[in-house]
Design an enzyme around this catalytic site. Structure first.
Site, short mmCIF file in Angstrom:
data_model
loop_
_atom_site.label_atom_id
_atom_site.label_comp_id
_atom_site.label_asym_id
_atom_site.label_seq_id
_atom_site.Cartn_x
_atom_site.Cartn_y
_atom_site.Cartn_z
CG MET A 222 -1.93 1.15 1.19
SD MET A 222 -3.22 1.00 2.46
CE MET A 222 -2.27 1.25 3.94
CB THR A 223 2.75 3.06 -1.93
OG1 THR A 223 3.59 4.21 -1.93
CG2 THR A 223 2.38 2.74 -3.38
NE ARG A 230 3.01 14.09 5.80
CZ ARG A 230 3.48 13.75 6.99
NH1 ARG A 230 2.67 13.80 8.03
NH2 ARG A 230 4.71 13.32 7.14
N GLY A 232 -5.08 12.70 3.36
CA GLY A 232 -6.05 11.71 3.83
C GLY A 232 -6.32 10.60 2.84
N GLY A 234 -4.38 7.96 2.12
CA GLY A 234 -4.05 6.66 2.71
C GLY A 234 -5.14 6.13 3.60
CG ASP A 262 7.76 3.22 7.49
OD1 ASP A 262 8.75 3.97 7.30
OD2 ASP A 262 7.53 2.21 6.80
CD GLU A 263 8.57 8.33 14.55
OE1 GLU A 263 8.05 9.47 14.47
OE2 GLU A 263 9.61 8.10 15.21
CE1 TYR A 269 -1.86 1.07 7.58
CE2 TYR A 269 0.35 0.55 8.35
CZ TYR A 269 -0.53 0.77 7.32
OH TYR A 269 -0.09 0.70 6.02
#
Length: 320
Positions: A222-223, A230, A232, A234, A262-263, A269
């Site tokens: 997923m990318t 930035r 929304g 994703g 990956d913060e 998530y």
């Protein structure tokens, strides 16, 4: 055997010994002669090479994308009928679900009207999806930019193999349409992509560690395009994946991986309800990979319906 090649010699079992003919020549000590039976039909047999050239296909117009999606998703059904292997009623139902699935998200974008259409990937979009994933992998693997073309070639072959697993796995793409509020022209671009496996037949044999259960739904690759992050996108892509999974399978335990460094995705998530169930061992550093979390979320139909209604009221509408 190509055209113009000489026929194979007769096997030894077809050789015949002829008895001596009466007449002049040696007497009883004369050796029998060997005779090769002639097969004119076999000598005339040729094996010409057959070449199959597929016609070139161009990108479809926006008006024909949905129809082309239906036709391409029905190809596995047609191929199985030609080979006398029929899909089960459950598989046919899942193909129909995929062919009709799409989600449209409306939201403002810098005083412009923006629309995100998420649906299964079409064949003409494989090259664009391969490029998008390659750019993402180059950044995460810290590879030099000149490896993009090679990586895109490998990713394309991978995607072709995954499409052969329909309806047990699929690849979603998000098409981003932006236009000025006072203009009618819309600019479309590939914004995001995600891969979903629904069951064990669609599970990736080379899955990342820690290994997820192969018989459970799993989201990977997923990318989002760099220039469209930035916004929304994703979050909407993740919600759409969950929505499709609830329509394709009865299992509600959904898994995905997230790198520990990956913060931003990890925070997304967690806010979406995913919990860490396993963590990579330090030994993965020996394979030049980053440590990852295996995360799980138990989907609930009531929760998904409430999230859908909340997004429709706050951001616009969802069109199925």
């Amino acid at each position: 055997m190509g055209a113009g090649a000489s026929p194979l010699p007769q096997p030894l079992s077809s050789l015949s010994l002829s008895s001596p003919r009466p007449g002049p020549g040696p007497g009883p000590g004369r050796l029998p002669s060997l005779s090769f039976p002639r097969n004119k039909r076999r000598q005339r047999q040729r094996h010409p090479l057959s070449l199959s050239l597929s016609p070139l296909r161009c990108s479809p117009s926006p008006q024909t994308q949905q129809q082309q999606l239906v036709e391409e998703l029905e190809e596995p059904q047609q191929q199985t009928q030609q080979t006398q292997t029929f899909l089960s009623p459950s598989s046919l139902s899942k193909l129909q679900t995929l062919s009709s699935f799409s989600r449209t998200h409306h939201f403002p974008d810098n005083h412009k009207s923006a629309t995100l259409l998420i649906r299964p990937m079409l064949d003409p979009e494989i090259d664009a999806v391969s490029d998008l994933l390659s750019q993402s992998f180059i950044q995460t693997l810290f590879l030099p930019p000149n490896y993009v073309k090679l990586l895109a070639f490998l990713v394309k072959n991978y995607l072709l193999g995954r499409r052969a697993l329909l309806p047990h796995a699929t690849v979603l793409v998000g098409i981003y349409y932006s236009a000025d509020t006072d203009a009618q022209d819309q600019h479309a671009q590939l914004a995001c992509t995600a891969e979903i496996s629904f069951d064990e037949r669609g599970a990736n044999a080379a899955s990342s560690t820690p290994f997820p259960p192969p018989d459970c739904p799993y989201i990977c690759n997923m990318t989002v395009k760099d220039s469209l992050r930035r916004k929304g996108i994703g979050k909407r892509l993740l919600n759409t994946c969950e929505d499709l999974i609830t329509e394709m399978t009865d299992k509600r335990d959904l898994y995905l991986h997230c790198r520990m460094v990956d913060e931003v995705p990890l925070s997304m998530y967690r806010k979406a309800g995913y919990q860490i169930v396993k963590t990579d061992s330090f030994l993965v550093w020996l394979t030049l990979q980053r440590r990852k979390y295996l995360m799980r979320k138990t989907l609930c139909d009531d929760v998904i319906d409430s999230e859908t209604q909340q997004q429709a009221s706050s951001e616009g509408s969802w069109v199925g």
